[in-house]
Design an enzyme around this catalytic site. Structure first.
Site, PDB file in Angstrom:
ATOM      1  N   ASP A 103       0.842  -1.207   0.000  1.00  0.00           N
ATOM      2  CA  ASP A 103       0.000   0.000   0.000  1.00  0.00           C
ATOM      3  C   ASP A 103       0.873   1.252   0.000  1.00  0.00           C
ATOM      4  O   ASP A 103       2.092   1.175   0.126  1.00  0.00           O
ATOM      5  CB  ASP A 103      -0.983  -0.001   1.188  1.00  0.00           C
ATOM      6  N   ASN A 127      -8.374  -0.765  14.131  1.00  0.00           N
ATOM      7  CA  ASN A 127      -9.769  -0.826  13.657  1.00  0.00           C
ATOM      8  C   ASN A 127     -10.023  -2.059  12.782  1.00  0.00           C
ATOM      9  O   ASN A 127     -11.064  -2.163  12.149  1.00  0.00           O
ATOM     10  CB  ASN A 127     -10.111   0.451  12.860  1.00  0.00           C
ATOM     11  N   HIS A 182      -8.262  -2.935  10.152  1.00  0.00           N
ATOM     12  CA  HIS A 182      -7.910  -2.838   8.729  1.00  0.00           C
ATOM     13  C   HIS A 182      -6.756  -3.771   8.380  1.00  0.00           C
ATOM     14  O   HIS A 182      -5.925  -4.117   9.219  1.00  0.00           O
ATOM     15  CB  HIS A 182      -7.646  -1.390   8.295  1.00  0.00           C
ATOM     16  N   GLU A 186     -10.059  -0.314   4.855  1.00  0.00           N
ATOM     17  CA  GLU A 186     -10.700   0.101   6.100  1.00  0.00           C
ATOM     18  C   GLU A 186     -12.015  -0.663   6.305  1.00  0.00           C
ATOM     19  O   GLU A 186     -12.535  -1.282   5.364  1.00  0.00           O
ATOM     20  CB  GLU A 186     -10.980   1.607   6.036  1.00  0.00           C
TER      21      GLU A 186
HETATM   22  P1  PGA Z   1       1.910  -1.177  12.387  1.00  0.00           P
HETATM   23  O1  PGA Z   1       0.742  -0.976  11.340  1.00  0.00           O
HETATM   24  O2  PGA Z   1       2.659  -2.404  11.972  1.00  0.00           O
HETATM   25  O3  PGA Z   1       2.736   0.065  12.260  1.00  0.00           O
HETATM   26  O4  PGA Z   1       1.263  -1.352  13.729  1.00  0.00           O
HETATM   27  C1  PGA Z   1      -0.149  -2.008  11.058  1.00  0.00           C
HETATM   28  C2  PGA Z   1      -1.346  -1.487  10.343  1.00  0.00           C
HETATM   29  O5  PGA Z   1      -1.868  -0.419  10.681  1.00  0.00           O
HETATM   30  O6  PGA Z   1      -1.810  -2.180   9.435  1.00  0.00           O
END
Ligand code: PGA
Length: 247
Positions: free
Chosen positions: A68, A137, A139, A144
């Site tokens: 992404d 959340n 995601h 999302e």
């Molecule tokens: P993080 O992000 O590895 O920085 O916790 C994970 C995400 O938000 O998908």
């Protein structure tokens, strides 16, 4: 089938994640692998770079797919997904440009860029391995809550929590307007899916993903229906899994 493993430390979790990537490449050197940016995979990247330096893994024939990107950002922007990936994985390992498939989130025509990714993935025969983190959340990448399970690469509107948590990647406050992301359908169709989570803050999301209802309102719940999913956790991220009422 859903399998999960709990490790006492982040270091051990990271090693286990690197083991999966290495095994995939041993079995299929030309594998198509999609790895995430974010904080969680950094330990896995360090392990992979170390193993590359020790000659224990060969990345020369695989294709790397970026998961992404924030809209408007690219390799030049500090904190972008691509910049982190270049710095922590792609450059140290010496990936060649032609091995890398990544969003151009600065493109004027973002839907066309998503379509470019979709077509390239189709031509490559899909993903052999996708490694993911999880948002609080629920995601997966920048899919999302509410994103349909049958969506391929697309433009994503970000929830306020994603914009807020995303600030940790940048040195100064940064306006995050949206994202482009590999879709949930790519994840469902990947031959193997690995979900990583570390730390107590992720514990509720992990419990819901693994034990809650499978629903588009909580994208990570799709792991329950994946034919070959492995969830790798440290003990803090796993700490809500044994709560009564969630079995
Ligand atoms: P993080 O992000 O590895 O920085 O916790 C994970 C995400 O938000 O998908």
């Amino acid at each position: 089938m859903l399998d999960f493993q709990v490790y006492p430390t982040y270091g051990l979790l990271s090693r286990a994640a690197a083991d999966v990537v290495v095994s995939t490449l041993e079995a299929k050197p030309e594998a198509v692998i999609c790895l995430p940016s974010g904080s969680t995979p950094l330990g896995m990247f360090r392990e992979l770079v170390l193993r590359h330096e020790q000659g224990l893994v060969n990345f020369t024939r695989c294709t790397f797919v970026g998961l992404d990107e924030w809209i408007g950002m690219g390799p030049e922007e500090e904190g972008s997904c691509r910049q982190v990936m270049d710095q922590d994985l792609l450059h140290p390992i010496g990936f060649r440009a032609e091995q890398i498939l990544f969003f151009n989130a600065k493109a004027d025509d973002l839907p066309a860029d998503c379509e470019r990714i979709n077509q390239a993935l189709q031509q490559l025969g899909g993903l052999d391995l996708i490694v993911l983190g999880i948002g609080m959340n629920g995601h997966l990448a920048l899919n999302e809550p509410g994103t349909p399970f049958d969506t391929y690469a697309h433009i994503s509107e970000l929830e306020p929590i994603t914009k807020e948590v995303g600030q940790k990647y940048f040195k100064t406050p940064t306006i995050l307007t949206g994202g482009v992301t590999i879709g949930l359908r790519h994840m469902r169709e990947a031959r193997q899916l690995v979900l990583l989570a570390s730390g107590e803050a992720k514990a509720p999301a992990i419990a819901r993903a693994l034990r809650g209802e499978v629903t588009e309102s909580f994208p990570a719940s799709l792991v329950q229906e994946h034919p070959d999913a492995l969830v790798l956790l440290d003990s803090e991220a796993a700490s809500d899994l044994l709560q009564p009422g969630l079995s």
